[in-house]
Each structure stands twice: as C-alpha cells, then as structure tokens.
Design a protein around this motif. Structure first.
Motif, PDB file in Angstrom:
ATOM      1  N   VAL A  57      20.405  26.964 123.516  1.00 30.98           N
ATOM      2  CA  VAL A  57      20.533  26.679 124.947  1.00 30.98           C
ATOM      3  C   VAL A  57      19.278  25.998 125.468  1.00 30.98           C
ATOM      4  CG1 VAL A  57      20.710  27.752 127.232  1.00 30.98           C
ATOM      5  CG2 VAL A  57      22.242  28.476 125.395  1.00 30.98           C
ATOM      6  N   GLN A  58      18.115  26.464 125.039  1.00 32.99           N
ATOM      7  CA  GLN A  58      16.861  25.861 125.489  1.00 32.99           C
ATOM      8  C   GLN A  58      16.760  24.408 125.028  1.00 32.99           C
ATOM      9  OE1 GLN A  58      14.608  27.381 127.648  1.00 32.99           O
ATOM     10  NE2 GLN A  58      13.976  25.254 127.777  1.00 32.99           N
ATOM     11  N   ARG A  59      17.224  24.117 123.807  1.00 25.69           N
ATOM     12  CA  ARG A  59      17.231  22.724 123.324  1.00 25.69           C
ATOM     13  C   ARG A  59      18.155  21.861 124.185  1.00 25.69           C
ATOM     14  NH1 ARG A  59      17.212  25.097 118.092  1.00 25.69           N
ATOM     15  NH2 ARG A  59      19.473  24.921 118.035  1.00 25.69           N
ATOM     16  N   GLU A  60      19.302  22.407 124.559  1.00 23.53           N
ATOM     17  CA  GLU A  60      20.231  21.661 125.403  1.00 23.53           C
ATOM     18  C   GLU A  60      19.623  21.385 126.782  1.00 23.53           C
ATOM     19  OE1 GLU A  60      23.986  23.688 125.559  1.00 23.53           O
ATOM     20  OE2 GLU A  60      24.224  23.629 123.385  1.00 23.53           O
ATOM     21  N   ILE A  61      18.965  22.372 127.336  1.00 23.82           N
ATOM     22  CA  ILE A  61      18.301  22.199 128.638  1.00 23.82           C
ATOM     23  C   ILE A  61      17.208  21.143 128.534  1.00 23.82           C
ATOM     24  CG2 ILE A  61      16.790  23.320 130.334  1.00 23.82           C
ATOM     25  CD1 ILE A  61      18.425  25.914 129.764  1.00 23.82           C
ATOM     26  N   ASP A  62      16.396  21.230 127.485  1.00 18.89           N
ATOM     27  CA  ASP A  62      15.313  20.256 127.292  1.00 18.89           C
ATOM     28  C   ASP A  62      15.867  18.836 127.157  1.00 18.89           C
ATOM     29  OD1 ASP A  62      13.471  22.328 127.420  1.00 18.89           O
ATOM     30  OD2 ASP A  62      13.199  22.439 125.233  1.00 18.89           O
ATOM     31  N   SER A  63      16.948  18.698 126.399  1.00 14.55           N
ATOM     32  CA  SER A  63      17.561  17.375 126.234  1.00 14.55           C
ATOM     33  C   SER A  63      18.065  16.841 127.566  1.00 14.55           C
ATOM     34  CB  SER A  63      18.723  17.444 125.239  1.00 14.55           C
ATOM     35  OG  SER A  63      18.260  17.744 123.961  1.00 14.55           O
ATOM     36  N   HIS A  93      23.799   7.860 128.096  1.00 12.95           N
ATOM     37  CA  HIS A  93      22.364   8.053 127.894  1.00 12.95           C
ATOM     38  C   HIS A  93      22.086   9.464 127.379  1.00 12.95           C
ATOM     39  CE1 HIS A  93      18.073   7.678 128.437  1.00 12.95           C
ATOM     40  NE2 HIS A  93      18.057   8.676 129.298  1.00 12.95           N
ATOM     41  N   LEU A  94      22.693  10.452 128.005  1.00  6.83           N
ATOM     42  CA  LEU A  94      22.514  11.837 127.572  1.00  6.83           C
ATOM     43  C   LEU A  94      22.975  12.007 126.127  1.00  6.83           C
ATOM     44  CD1 LEU A  94      21.856  14.815 128.081  1.00  6.83           C
ATOM     45  CD2 LEU A  94      24.152  15.063 129.062  1.00  6.83           C
ATOM     46  N   SER A  95      24.089  11.410 125.806  1.00 11.99           N
ATOM     47  CA  SER A  95      24.607  11.497 124.439  1.00 11.99           C
ATOM     48  C   SER A  95      23.606  10.930 123.435  1.00 11.99           C
ATOM     49  CB  SER A  95      25.938  10.763 124.338  1.00 11.99           C
ATOM     50  OG  SER A  95      26.418  10.788 123.036  1.00 11.99           O
ATOM     51  N   SER A  96      22.970   9.818 123.787  1.00 10.05           N
ATOM     52  CA  SER A  96      21.994   9.230 122.866  1.00 10.05           C
ATOM     53  C   SER A  96      20.758  10.119 122.740  1.00 10.05           C
ATOM     54  CB  SER A  96      21.605   7.822 123.308  1.00 10.05           C
ATOM     55  OG  SER A  96      20.816   7.848 124.469  1.00 10.05           O
ATOM     56  N   ILE A  97      20.375  10.784 123.823  1.00 12.37           N
ATOM     57  CA  ILE A  97      19.234  11.704 123.780  1.00 12.37           C
ATOM     58  C   ILE A  97      19.566  12.895 122.891  1.00 12.37           C
ATOM     59  CG2 ILE A  97      17.834  13.324 125.138  1.00 12.37           C
ATOM     60  CD1 ILE A  97      17.044  10.516 125.790  1.00 12.37           C
ATOM     61  N   VAL A  98      20.738  13.459 123.085  1.00 17.26           N
ATOM     62  CA  VAL A  98      21.150  14.632 122.311  1.00 17.26           C
ATOM     63  C   VAL A  98      21.271  14.289 120.832  1.00 17.26           C
ATOM     64  CG1 VAL A  98      23.040  16.263 121.915  1.00 17.26           C
ATOM     65  CG2 VAL A  98      22.253  15.808 124.240  1.00 17.26           C
ATOM     66  N   SER A  99      21.892  13.147 120.523  1.00 13.93           N
ATOM     67  CA  SER A  99      22.065  12.793 119.114  1.00 13.93           C
ATOM     68  C   SER A  99      20.726  12.481 118.441  1.00 13.93           C
ATOM     69  CB  SER A  99      23.040  11.634 118.950  1.00 13.93           C
ATOM     70  OG  SER A  99      22.538  10.471 119.546  1.00 13.93           O
ATOM     71  N   SER A 100      19.769  11.967 119.186  1.00 21.49           N
ATOM     72  CA  SER A 100      18.457  11.714 118.583  1.00 21.49           C
ATOM     73  C   SER A 100      17.676  13.013 118.392  1.00 21.49           C
ATOM     74  CB  SER A 100      17.645  10.730 119.434  1.00 21.49           C
ATOM     75  OG  SER A 100      17.242  11.324 120.639  1.00 21.49           O
ATOM     76  N   SER A 101      18.034  14.040 119.161  1.00 26.95           N
ATOM     77  CA  SER A 101      17.380  15.342 119.018  1.00 26.95           C
ATOM     78  C   SER A 101      17.934  16.139 117.855  1.00 26.95           C
ATOM     79  CB  SER A 101      17.562  16.175 120.291  1.00 26.95           C
ATOM     80  OG  SER A 101      16.971  15.544 121.387  1.00 26.95           O
ATOM     81  N   HIS A 102      19.161  15.824 117.434  1.00 25.57           N
ATOM     82  CA  HIS A 102      19.825  16.535 116.351  1.00 25.57           C
ATOM     83  C   HIS A 102      20.122  15.549 115.231  1.00 25.57           C
ATOM     84  CE1 HIS A 102      20.724  19.077 119.848  1.00 25.57           C
ATOM     85  NE2 HIS A 102      20.539  20.041 118.985  1.00 25.57           N
ATOM     86  N   PRO A 103      19.200  15.398 114.292  1.00 26.66           N
ATOM     87  CA  PRO A 103      19.433  14.448 113.201  1.00 26.66           C
ATOM     88  C   PRO A 103      20.668  14.830 112.393  1.00 26.66           C
ATOM     89  CG  PRO A 103      17.494  15.791 112.763  1.00 26.66           C
ATOM     90  CD  PRO A 103      17.973  16.138 114.139  1.00 26.66           C
ATOM     91  N   SER A 104      21.310  13.836 111.814  1.00 26.38           N
ATOM     92  CA  SER A 104      22.494  14.114 110.997  1.00 26.38           C
ATOM     93  C   SER A 104      22.101  14.983 109.819  1.00 26.38           C
ATOM     94  CB  SER A 104      23.117  12.804 110.511  1.00 26.38           C
ATOM     95  OG  SER A 104      22.193  12.125 109.701  1.00 26.38           O
ATOM     96  N   GLY A 105      23.059  15.795 109.406  1.00 28.92           N
ATOM     97  CA  GLY A 105      22.774  16.715 108.312  1.00 28.92           C
ATOM     98  C   GLY A 105      22.045  17.955 108.777  1.00 28.92           C
ATOM     99  N   SER A 106      22.096  18.231 110.081  1.00 30.34           N
ATOM    100  CA  SER A 106      21.451  19.437 110.580  1.00 30.34           C
ATOM    101  C   SER A 106      22.195  20.658 110.078  1.00 30.34           C
ATOM    102  CB  SER A 106      21.425  19.432 112.115  1.00 30.34           C
ATOM    103  OG  SER A 106      22.729  19.609 112.631  1.00 30.34           O
ATOM    104  N   ASP A 107      21.670  21.830 110.383  1.00 33.28           N
ATOM    105  CA  ASP A 107      22.294  23.055 109.900  1.00 33.28           C
ATOM    106  C   ASP A 107      23.546  23.401 110.702  1.00 33.28           C
ATOM    107  OD1 ASP A 107      19.820  25.290 111.400  1.00 33.28           O
ATOM    108  OD2 ASP A 107      21.387  24.111 112.300  1.00 33.28           O
ATOM    109  N   GLU A 108      23.960  22.566 111.606  1.00 36.75           N
ATOM    110  CA  GLU A 108      25.160  22.790 112.404  1.00 36.75           C
ATOM    111  C   GLU A 108      26.376  23.003 111.512  1.00 36.75           C
ATOM    112  OE1 GLU A 108      26.723  23.510 116.037  1.00 36.75           O
ATOM    113  OE2 GLU A 108      24.711  22.735 115.786  1.00 36.75           O
ATOM    114  N   ASN A 109      26.483  22.217 110.446  1.00 39.92           N
ATOM    115  CA  ASN A 109      27.640  22.315 109.569  1.00 39.92           C
ATOM    116  C   ASN A 109      27.512  23.484 108.587  1.00 39.92           C
ATOM    117  OD1 ASN A 109      28.796  20.053 110.720  1.00 39.92           O
ATOM    118  ND2 ASN A 109      27.771  18.673 109.299  1.00 39.92           N
ATOM    119  N   THR A 110      26.327  23.981 108.374  1.00 43.04           N
ATOM    120  CA  THR A 110      26.154  25.054 107.413  1.00 43.04           C
ATOM    121  C   THR A 110      26.395  26.432 108.017  1.00 43.04           C
ATOM    122  OG1 THR A 110      23.785  25.160 107.849  1.00 43.04           O
ATOM    123  CG2 THR A 110      24.509  23.728 106.036  1.00 43.04           C
TER     124      THR A 110
END
Length: 70
Positions: free
Chosen positions: A22-28, A51-68
């Motif tokens: 949540v804190q990462r989302e707020i910061d983004s 713009h927000l989408s580009s900020i969020v996607s740059s904050s979460h590089p592909s291959g993050s632990d989201e899928n794990t």
C-alpha cells in the motif's frame, strides 16, 4: 498443526507485506501527481491515468515477485 502464536505471526507477516504494498502504491501516486504537470506540458494528450500507469510500471520491474506469490 499451527499454534495460535504461529498463526498470529503469519498474520503479522502478511499485514506487514500488505502495508508495504500500500505504501508503494501511495508513493507512486504522489510521484505521479507531482510529475504530471511537467509531463503534460511535453505531452498534452497524455492522460493522468496513462502517466500514473507508466510511473507504476517503472516502479515494478517485470519479473517481480508478484507472480511468485500464487
């Protein structure tokens, strides 16, 4: 079988992870709010959502632990 103490520790761990997420989302979001005027000046057809989408996607590089997590 887990004891009550182990179960409470598991919940605290997941609560802490959720709080960090949540804190990462707020910061983004705040970063997008502050940087949008300059970007809009360069790209007037860019929506805040894009713009927000580009900020969020740059904050979460592909291959993050989201899928794990699943």
């Amino acid at each position: 079988m887990k004891t009550k103490k182990q179960h409470a520790t598991d919940l605290l761990g997941s609560d802490a992870e959720r709080e960090c997420e949540v804190q990462r989302e707020i910061d983004s979001f705040l970063r997008a709010v502050s940087s949008y005027p300059d970007r809009f000046a360069r790209e007037p057809y860019l929506s805040f959502r894009q713009h927000l989408s580009s900020i969020v996607s740059s904050s979460h590089p592909s291959g993050s632990d989201e899928n794990t997590r699943h």
